[in-house]
Design an enzyme around this catalytic site. Structure first.
Site, PDB file in Angstrom:
ATOM      1  N   LYS A 159      12.809  50.776 108.392  1.00 32.72           N
ATOM      2  CA  LYS A 159      13.065  50.292 107.007  1.00 32.72           C
ATOM      3  C   LYS A 159      14.554  50.837 106.698  1.00 32.72           C
ATOM      4  CE  LYS A 159      11.217  49.617 102.533  1.00 32.72           C
ATOM      5  NZ  LYS A 159      12.231  50.145 101.936  1.00 32.72           N
ATOM      6  N   ASP A 178      17.761  51.637 104.699  1.00 35.17           N
ATOM      7  CA  ASP A 178      17.932  51.939 103.103  1.00 35.17           C
ATOM      8  C   ASP A 178      19.373  51.331 102.722  1.00 35.17           C
ATOM      9  OD1 ASP A 178      17.415  52.788 100.935  1.00 35.17           O
ATOM     10  OD2 ASP A 178      17.787  54.749 101.277  1.00 35.17           O
ATOM     11  N   CYS A 209      26.258  71.271  69.063  1.00 38.45           N
ATOM     12  CA  CYS A 209      26.522  71.034  67.574  1.00 38.45           C
ATOM     13  C   CYS A 209      25.683  71.986  66.734  1.00 38.45           C
ATOM     14  CB  CYS A 209      26.251  69.609  67.109  1.00 38.45           C
ATOM     15  SG  CYS A 209      24.604  69.471  66.936  1.00 38.45           S
ATOM     16  N   TYR A 235      16.333  40.712 109.948  1.00 36.54           N
ATOM     17  CA  TYR A 235      14.750  41.322 110.261  1.00 36.54           C
ATOM     18  C   TYR A 235      13.881  40.078 109.529  1.00 36.54           C
ATOM     19  CZ  TYR A 235      15.212  43.477 105.507  1.00 36.54           C
ATOM     20  OH  TYR A 235      15.587  43.733 104.201  1.00 36.54           O
ATOM     21  N   CYS A 244      26.795  65.031  66.121  1.00 33.01           N
ATOM     22  CA  CYS A 244      26.834  66.146  67.444  1.00 33.01           C
ATOM     23  C   CYS A 244      27.520  65.418  68.460  1.00 33.01           C
ATOM     24  CB  CYS A 244      25.248  65.775  68.153  1.00 33.01           C
ATOM     25  SG  CYS A 244      25.109  66.605  69.660  1.00 33.01           S
ATOM     26  N   CYS A 287      18.099  66.954  69.351  1.00 34.13           N
ATOM     27  CA  CYS A 287      19.039  67.266  68.448  1.00 34.13           C
ATOM     28  C   CYS A 287      18.904  66.505  67.146  1.00 34.13           C
ATOM     29  CB  CYS A 287      20.577  67.047  69.172  1.00 34.13           C
ATOM     30  SG  CYS A 287      21.988  67.315  67.912  1.00 34.13           S
ATOM     31  N   GLU A 347       9.474  48.600 113.038  1.00 40.03           N
ATOM     32  CA  GLU A 347      10.979  48.761 113.001  1.00 40.03           C
ATOM     33  C   GLU A 347      11.275  49.571 111.921  1.00 40.03           C
ATOM     34  OE1 GLU A 347      12.666  44.689 111.337  1.00 40.03           O
ATOM     35  OE2 GLU A 347      10.510  44.269 111.579  1.00 40.03           O
ATOM     36  N   CYS A 352      20.670  72.536  68.904  1.00 38.68           N
ATOM     37  CA  CYS A 352      21.516  72.053  70.023  1.00 38.68           C
ATOM     38  C   CYS A 352      22.817  72.908  70.502  1.00 38.68           C
ATOM     39  CB  CYS A 352      21.878  70.613  69.082  1.00 38.68           C
ATOM     40  SG  CYS A 352      23.054  69.810  70.259  1.00 38.68           S
ATOM     41  N   LYS A 354       6.462  54.897 104.466  1.00 40.41           N
ATOM     42  CA  LYS A 354       7.822  55.645 103.923  1.00 40.41           C
ATOM     43  C   LYS A 354       7.667  57.025 104.397  1.00 40.41           C
ATOM     44  CE  LYS A 354       9.985  53.940 100.862  1.00 40.41           C
ATOM     45  NZ  LYS A 354       9.773  53.534  99.380  1.00 40.41           N
TER      46      LYS A 354
HETATM   47  S1  IVH Z   1      10.597  43.002 105.443  1.00 34.82           S
HETATM   48  C1  IVH Z   1       8.730  39.570 102.945  1.00 34.82           C
HETATM   49  N1  IVH Z   1      12.033  44.492 107.052  1.00 34.82           N
HETATM   50  O1  IVH Z   1      12.860  47.043 102.191  1.00 34.82           O
HETATM   51  C2  IVH Z   1       8.991  40.981 103.315  1.00 34.82           C
HETATM   52  N2  IVH Z   1      12.304  44.562 104.899  1.00 34.82           N
HETATM   53  O2  IVH Z   1      11.003  47.633  99.861  1.00 34.82           O
HETATM   54  C3  IVH Z   1      10.663  41.169 103.591  1.00 34.82           C
HETATM   55  N3  IVH Z   1      14.134  46.545 104.064  1.00 34.82           N
HETATM   56  O3  IVH Z   1      13.171  44.132 100.236  1.00 34.82           O
HETATM   57  C4  IVH Z   1      11.099  42.274 103.663  1.00 34.82           C
HETATM   58  N4  IVH Z   1      14.296  47.267 106.140  1.00 34.82           N
HETATM   59  O4  IVH Z   1      15.451  44.759 101.189  1.00 34.82           O
HETATM   60  C5  IVH Z   1      11.956  44.112 105.828  1.00 34.82           C
HETATM   61  N5  IVH Z   1      12.979  45.996 108.761  1.00 34.82           N
HETATM   62  C6  IVH Z   1      12.832  45.711 107.424  1.00 34.82           C
HETATM   63  C7  IVH Z   1      13.496  46.357 106.237  1.00 34.82           C
HETATM   64  C8  IVH Z   1      13.116  45.887 105.042  1.00 34.82           C
HETATM   65  C9  IVH Z   1      14.536  47.312 104.685  1.00 34.82           C
HETATM   66  C10 IVH Z   1      13.936  46.346 102.612  1.00 34.82           C
HETATM   67  C11 IVH Z   1      14.137  45.197 102.272  1.00 34.82           C
HETATM   68  C12 IVH Z   1      12.993  44.988 101.294  1.00 34.82           C
HETATM   69  C13 IVH Z   1      12.586  46.359 101.013  1.00 34.82           C
HETATM   70  C14 IVH Z   1      11.170  46.478 100.590  1.00 34.82           C
END
Ligand code: IVH
Length: 706
Positions: free
Chosen positions: A128, A130, A432, A236, A453, A447, A126, A429, A324
């Site tokens: 991740k 941000d 100053c 999630y 400064c 500096c 799934e 610097c 990542k």
């Molecule tokens: S599972 C026990 N699933 O990524 C693990 N985390 O880098 C629970 N995050 O702290 C996390 N999407 O804030 C999980 N689909 C996803 C996620 C996810 C974003 C974040 C979450 C976690 C961080 C870790």
């Protein structure tokens, strides 16, 4: 990328130094990201530093620090919110970057479970998201509490704010009596752009990216502000449950969706690495159309029975990994190199670029780190980028990962014109005119102007009023800059004389642009409120090099009162004698920090400025922990191996609260070693010395926490 010395070739001394450095850098990075919502290094850089730290710790297990970054998740919760202790800790994920890492992940799991390479093993895959994680607690189907991750053990209570998010149901039916649902709060690209436009109209702060906007919005003390910020939530995961949601990850997600939570539509079930990588590629392709930021793909073992057999390492589950996305790159012209002067006098080169879009964000400035980096060398004098230097006018590669300051990563020599010349780093610097000196072993030129400064003085003031320091409402970075420019506030002590000097009848301040009678009055009141200040905050606020927030609090706990501490600094002025030894003896204060502290107090200019300031303050003493009846008071304890019920940081904090001294290494002075699985040389050494040893449960029983 900088060539760093391979871990295998590090000497023990180098390893120790690097671990200390990495601990510092990572603490600061965590704080900037989690507490201040203003990241300073890229996620990719962060990951790299963390893996380097882990690799050094693996090779030199006995050098692992008590405050090792491997044991930390996030940062301590900010003041201002009530704290919530998570019933089940909120963990982080370990990272993978390529197909090989994913194959290793699958192999590791199979080995752990004793499964052959042919046995079926399914994973969910799934996006991740941000954003920032949030834990929602339902009791009897009603939302009773929402908490941020904080440091994983203790988060911030943001219940009122979470109730304003429409993706989060207030009541759910068919849920277990106690149910904690976890997921990510985020802001869509569209809402982010609209929010920044509204902020611009109000001449208010711009958010650098959707993640910062989401974090800043969720962590508002006034939930009416959160209500106006369109936040979203994907569920999630889960924390405490009085009954399981399902027996598989995928069906648990379906169950959450049935209960009314938003779950990510790109979640899929994959049979093995090949399918996982294919799904990753699909998600990566759709990344730019999703309308919200994602920074990778998360894989989790689908079978929850297997998940529980696999369990956890100290801060991450064994059954999940984050794959990542690579960092984003673009090429553009380097128009000029400017030098900025920071709080400690560091001259930092900044690249002014012909604006270019990198991963959807227009970039016109990037960091060039320091003079060696420009010259094509790393801090040890080894070549980086094949020794290519960077010049004004060059065609350069800009690298940006997620939400941080972009950096110049490479240069294209084939596009270099004959007219360019090597960049000459200034030796004075630019602010100053004082000499800018580079001390041996320091990558940075500084500096020497100190408070004369203007750049240093302003940066020091900004730090002084920042959130973890004096945190004076109505007196932020912008205001102190203005006051400094106009000569109203030249050093911290002058904040506390502002009313006497300019407040008479409020005439002068209220007539300034941006100030009225009410805001001027509020400011004076806010300043008065901070005339009582905890010792640790005052010390941190001084902005002494190498002395961060944690160290300041540690020092405050050790000395108790400001007077006691100041006289110890006087006693240590020659870097010898009992006061100096006492300072060095604090676990967590190294020689570099100790020297910096003592020097700050010994330099007449700086000392006078500190004394002028403290004359206006009542410094609150930091009480020594109440250790009456504590079985470990006064004992020296060493933690080693993996702790499963707490992080190292928690264990250390708890032990210290009970009056124990926590040390990173075993010696004849050690009273007790707490050894978890995987304990190596330290446990052996303790055995040899006949020191008492207990496991984690034994420790918890001993201190009455079992
Ligand atoms: S599972 C026990 N699933 O990524 C693990 N985390 O880098 C629970 N995050 O702290 C996390 N999407 O804030 C999980 N689909 C996803 C996620 C996810 C974003 C974040 C979450 C976690 C961080 C870790």
């Amino acid at each position: 990328m900088a060539k760093v010395k391979p871990v295998e070739t590090l000497t023990e001394d180098e390893a120790k130094q690097e671990l200390a450095h990495l601990a510092d850098v990572l603490v600061q990075a965590n704080k900037a990201y989690h507490t201040e919502d203003a990241p300073e290094i890229s996620d990719a850089e962060y990951d790299k530093l963390k893996s380097r730290n882990a690799a050094i710790e693996t090779r030199f297990a006995h050098l692992k620090r008590a405050d090792s970054p491997s044991e930390q998740v996030g940062a301590t919760p900010a003041d201002g919110f009530a704290k919530v202790t998570h019933a089940v800790r909120m963990l982080s994920l370990s990272n993978a970057f390529d197909a090989e890492d994913i194959a290793d992940f699958d192999d590791r799991i199979r080995r752990y479970l004793g499964l052959g390479s042919e046995a079926a093993l399914a994973y969910t895959s799934e996006p991740k998201i941000d954003g920032l994680s949030l834990s929602l607690r339902y009791e009897g189907g009603k939302l009773v509490q929402a908490a941020t991750r904080g440091d994983g053990a203790v988060g911030e209570n943001v219940t009122a704010n979470a109730r304003t998010i429409s993706d989060i149901p207030d009541t759910v039916s068919g849920a277990p009596e106690v149910m904690e649902i976890r997921g990510e709060v985020y802001m869509s690209h569209e809402d982010f752009a609209a929010l920044n436009a509204r902020q611009a109209e109000k001449a208010d702060k711009q958010f650098a990216n959707p993640r910062n906007a989401a974090a800043g919005s969720l962590r508002q003390l006034d939930s009416n502000i959160t209500r106006e910020r369109p936040l979203r939530f994907f569920a999630y995961a889960w924390g405490e449950l009085s009954a399981p949601l399902a027996d598989h990850q995928m069906t648990a997600i379906e169950r959450m969706a049935e209960m009314g939570f938003a779950t990510n539509p790109l979640t899929a079930l994959c049979n093995g690495p090949q399918e996982m990588l294919a799904h990753y590629a699909q998600i990566e392709q759709r990344r730019s159309d999703l309308g919200y930021d994602i920074d990778g793909v998360v894989y989790k073992v689908d079978d929850l029975g297997l998940q529980s057999r696999l369990g956890f390492r100290s801060t991450t589950p064994r059954w999940a990994i984050a794959h990542k996305f690579p960092a984003e790159l673009a090429w553009t012209r380097l128009e000029a190199i400017d030098i900025q002067v920071g709080r400690t006098g560091a001259l930092s080169p900044v690249a002014r670029l012909q604006p270019v879009t990198v991963g959807g964000v227009v970039v016109s400035n990037a960091t060039l780190h320091n003079e060696d980096y420009i010259a094509g060398l790393d801090s040890k004098g080894n070549e980086i980028r094949g020794g290519k230097d960077i010049r004004e006018g060059d065609w350069v590669q800009v690298y940006r990962a997620g939400d941080v300051i972009p950096k110049v990563a490479d240069v294209d020599l084939s596009k270099r014109s004959d007219k360019t010349a090597p960049y000459i780093f200034p030796e004075t610097c630019p602010e100053c005119g004082s000499a800018a000196i580079r001390e041996e072993g320091d990558a940075v030129r500084r500096c020497t102007g100190g408070l004369i400064c203007p750049a240093q003085a302003v940066e020091k003031l900004k730090h002084f009023v920042s959130r973890a320091a004096f945190d004076i409402e109505g007196l932020g970075a912008k205001q102190v800059e203005q006051f400094y420019r106009d000569g109203w506030i030249r050093e911290p002590s002058e904040i506390f004389t502002l009313r006497d000097r300019y407040g008479t009848g409020l005439q002068q301040l209220k007539n300034r642009e941006g100030w009225g009678e009410k805001s001027a009055n509020n400011l004076f009141e806010a300043i008065d409120e901070k005339r009582n200040i905890p010792f640790g905050r005052l010390l941190f606020a001084l902005g002494i090099r190498h002395v961060g927030e944690q160290a300041s609090n540690l020092i405050a706990r050790t000395y108790g009162t400001w007077g006691e501490f100041a006289s110890a600094m006087d006693g240590a002025a020659d870097f010898e004698g009992p006061d100096w030894e006492g300072l060095l003896g604090i676990d967590g204060v190294g020689e570099v920090m100790a020297r910096s502290l003592v020097t700050a107090f010994a330099q007449p200019h700086e000392r006078e400025s500190i004394d002028r300031l403290s004359a206006h303050l009542t410094v609150e003493a930091t009480a020594a922990p109440d250790t009456d009846g504590s079985p470990v008071a006064g004992k020296t304890v060493v933690f080693t191996g993996t702790l499963e019920k707490m992080t190292r940081a928690e264990a250390k904090a708890r032990a210290e609260a009970l009056g124990a001294k926590v040390s990173g290494s075993v010696s004849a002075k050690t009273d007790l070693v707490v050894a978890g699985p995987g304990a190596g040389s330290k446990a052996k050494k303790a055995e040899g010395l006949g020191i008492d040893m207990v496991d984690e449960d034994g420790w918890l029983r001993l201190i009455g926490d079992a």
